[in-house]
Design a protein around this motif. Structure first.
Motif, PDB file in Angstrom:
ATOM      1  N   MET A 280      33.314   2.638 -13.288  1.00  0.00           N
ATOM      2  CA  MET A 280      32.921   3.973 -12.871  1.00  0.00           C
ATOM      3  C   MET A 280      32.968   4.874 -14.104  1.00  0.00           C
ATOM      4  SD  MET A 280      32.493   5.633  -9.652  1.00  0.00           S
ATOM      5  CE  MET A 280      33.261   4.459  -8.623  1.00  0.00           C
ATOM      6  N   THR A 281      31.911   5.603 -14.329  1.00  0.00           N
ATOM      7  CA  THR A 281      31.875   6.544 -15.440  1.00  0.00           C
ATOM      8  C   THR A 281      31.817   7.965 -14.904  1.00  0.00           C
ATOM      9  OG1 THR A 281      29.464   6.447 -15.596  1.00  0.00           O
ATOM     10  CG2 THR A 281      30.688   4.920 -16.966  1.00  0.00           C
ATOM     11  N   LYS A 282      32.354   8.887 -15.680  1.00  0.00           N
ATOM     12  CA  LYS A 282      32.345  10.295 -15.294  1.00  0.00           C
ATOM     13  C   LYS A 282      31.542  11.079 -16.317  1.00  0.00           C
ATOM     14  CE  LYS A 282      36.651  10.348 -12.764  1.00  0.00           C
ATOM     15  NZ  LYS A 282      37.897  11.039 -12.531  1.00  0.00           N
ATOM     16  N   GLU A 283      30.863  12.093 -15.818  1.00  0.00           N
ATOM     17  CA  GLU A 283      30.019  12.927 -16.653  1.00  0.00           C
ATOM     18  C   GLU A 283      30.107  14.342 -16.102  1.00  0.00           C
ATOM     19  OE1 GLU A 283      25.289  12.672 -17.832  1.00  0.00           O
ATOM     20  OE2 GLU A 283      26.123  11.314 -16.351  1.00  0.00           O
ATOM     21  N   SER A 284      30.044  15.343 -16.968  1.00  0.00           N
ATOM     22  CA  SER A 284      30.092  16.718 -16.467  1.00  0.00           C
ATOM     23  C   SER A 284      28.947  17.537 -17.041  1.00  0.00           C
ATOM     24  CB  SER A 284      31.433  17.373 -16.788  1.00  0.00           C
ATOM     25  OG  SER A 284      31.599  17.520 -18.168  1.00  0.00           O
ATOM     26  N   PHE A 285      28.537  18.526 -16.254  1.00  0.00           N
ATOM     27  CA  PHE A 285      27.466  19.435 -16.630  1.00  0.00           C
ATOM     28  C   PHE A 285      27.935  20.861 -16.382  1.00  0.00           C
ATOM     29  CE2 PHE A 285      25.571  15.586 -14.902  1.00  0.00           C
ATOM     30  CZ  PHE A 285      24.661  15.220 -15.880  1.00  0.00           C
ATOM     31  N   HIS A 286      27.713  21.751 -17.324  1.00  0.00           N
ATOM     32  CA  HIS A 286      27.954  23.175 -17.112  1.00  0.00           C
ATOM     33  C   HIS A 286      26.609  23.787 -16.751  1.00  0.00           C
ATOM     34  CE1 HIS A 286      32.121  23.384 -18.454  1.00  0.00           C
ATOM     35  NE2 HIS A 286      31.782  22.394 -19.282  1.00  0.00           N
ATOM     36  N   ILE A 287      26.585  24.535 -15.670  1.00  0.00           N
ATOM     37  CA  ILE A 287      25.317  25.014 -15.140  1.00  0.00           C
ATOM     38  C   ILE A 287      25.532  26.361 -14.469  1.00  0.00           C
ATOM     39  CG2 ILE A 287      25.583  23.845 -12.919  1.00  0.00           C
ATOM     40  CD1 ILE A 287      22.621  23.005 -13.226  1.00  0.00           C
ATOM     41  N   ASN A 288      24.483  27.178 -14.411  1.00  0.00           N
ATOM     42  CA  ASN A 288      24.630  28.448 -13.692  1.00  0.00           C
ATOM     43  C   ASN A 288      24.291  28.229 -12.223  1.00  0.00           C
ATOM     44  OD1 ASN A 288      21.853  28.372 -13.661  1.00  0.00           O
ATOM     45  ND2 ASN A 288      21.564  30.086 -15.029  1.00  0.00           N
ATOM     46  N   GLY A 289      24.765  29.122 -11.384  1.00  0.00           N
ATOM     47  CA  GLY A 289      24.647  28.966  -9.942  1.00  0.00           C
ATOM     48  C   GLY A 289      23.233  28.807  -9.421  1.00  0.00           C
ATOM     49  N   GLU A 290      22.277  29.492 -10.040  1.00  0.00           N
ATOM     50  CA  GLU A 290      20.917  29.421  -9.521  1.00  0.00           C
ATOM     51  C   GLU A 290      20.262  28.057  -9.718  1.00  0.00           C
ATOM     52  OE1 GLU A 290      18.580  31.805 -12.946  1.00  0.00           O
ATOM     53  OE2 GLU A 290      19.863  33.042 -11.675  1.00  0.00           O
ATOM     54  N   ASN A 291      20.749  27.253 -10.640  1.00  0.00           N
ATOM     55  CA  ASN A 291      20.202  25.913 -10.876  1.00  0.00           C
ATOM     56  C   ASN A 291      21.043  24.803 -10.251  1.00  0.00           C
ATOM     57  OD1 ASN A 291      17.987  26.800 -12.422  1.00  0.00           O
ATOM     58  ND2 ASN A 291      19.325  27.033 -14.194  1.00  0.00           N
ATOM     59  N   LEU A 292      22.089  25.172  -9.536  1.00  0.00           N
ATOM     60  CA  LEU A 292      23.031  24.193  -8.990  1.00  0.00           C
ATOM     61  C   LEU A 292      22.372  23.248  -7.985  1.00  0.00           C
ATOM     62  CD1 LEU A 292      25.947  23.170  -8.800  1.00  0.00           C
ATOM     63  CD2 LEU A 292      26.379  24.957  -7.115  1.00  0.00           C
ATOM     64  N   VAL A 293      21.672  23.778  -7.009  1.00  0.00           N
ATOM     65  CA  VAL A 293      21.060  22.931  -5.981  1.00  0.00           C
ATOM     66  C   VAL A 293      20.025  21.995  -6.601  1.00  0.00           C
ATOM     67  CG1 VAL A 293      19.677  22.907  -3.860  1.00  0.00           C
ATOM     68  CG2 VAL A 293      21.495  24.590  -4.133  1.00  0.00           C
ATOM     69  N   LYS A 294      19.227  22.512  -7.516  1.00  0.00           N
ATOM     70  CA  LYS A 294      18.214  21.698  -8.181  1.00  0.00           C
ATOM     71  C   LYS A 294      18.853  20.521  -8.914  1.00  0.00           C
ATOM     72  CE  LYS A 294      14.671  21.962 -11.752  1.00  0.00           C
ATOM     73  NZ  LYS A 294      14.048  22.783 -12.770  1.00  0.00           N
ATOM     74  N   LYS A 295      19.933  20.769  -9.650  1.00  0.00           N
ATOM     75  CA  LYS A 295      20.612  19.720 -10.400  1.00  0.00           C
ATOM     76  C   LYS A 295      21.220  18.674  -9.465  1.00  0.00           C
ATOM     77  CE  LYS A 295      22.069  17.744 -14.112  1.00  0.00           C
ATOM     78  NZ  LYS A 295      21.134  17.124 -15.035  1.00  0.00           N
ATOM     79  N   VAL A 296      21.814  19.120  -8.366  1.00  0.00           N
ATOM     80  CA  VAL A 296      22.414  18.184  -7.413  1.00  0.00           C
ATOM     81  C   VAL A 296      21.330  17.298  -6.791  1.00  0.00           C
ATOM     82  CG1 VAL A 296      23.636  17.991  -5.215  1.00  0.00           C
ATOM     83  CG2 VAL A 296      24.470  19.563  -6.964  1.00  0.00           C
ATOM     84  N   LYS A 297      20.175  17.872  -6.465  1.00  0.00           N
ATOM     85  CA  LYS A 297      19.073  17.071  -5.929  1.00  0.00           C
ATOM     86  C   LYS A 297      18.629  16.013  -6.933  1.00  0.00           C
ATOM     87  CE  LYS A 297      16.980  20.434  -2.784  1.00  0.00           C
ATOM     88  NZ  LYS A 297      15.762  21.244  -2.531  1.00  0.00           N
TER      89      LYS A 297
END
Length: 86
Positions: A1-18
């Motif tokens: 299992m690998t872990k990765e993190s992204f810093h993102i602003n709230g308005e792009n959150l849903v798009k990134k999760v999709k």
């Protein structure tokens, strides 16, 4: 299992999760605020269907409306370390 993190602003959150869900190898998505406080955690399983994803995306949309910036921590299946037997 690998872990990765992204810093993102709230308005792009849903798009990134999709995008992450569409990749298919994501096992868990955790959303943190800018102070590293966990806001939500969503385990993803193989065969997750659209009906189950919709409430999760609605919750993520609500989080996005409340936070300015956040961090997404993604746990992925390690496809390179799979053991194949023949």
């Amino acid at each position: 299992m690998t872990k990765e993190s992204f810093h993102i602003n709230g308005e792009n959150l849903v798009k990134k999760v999709k995008e992450l869900i569409a990749e298919g190898n994501v096992r868990k998505i955790t959303i943190y605020d800018k102070y590293d406080k966990e806001l939500a955690s969503f385990p993803l399983t193989f065969g997750l269907i659209g009906v189950l994803v919709m409430p999760m995306l609605a919750a993520i949309g609500a989080i996005a409306a409340l936070v300015g910036e956040c961090k997404i921590m993604v746990e992925r299946e390690d496809v390179n370390n799979e053991v194949h037997t023949e």
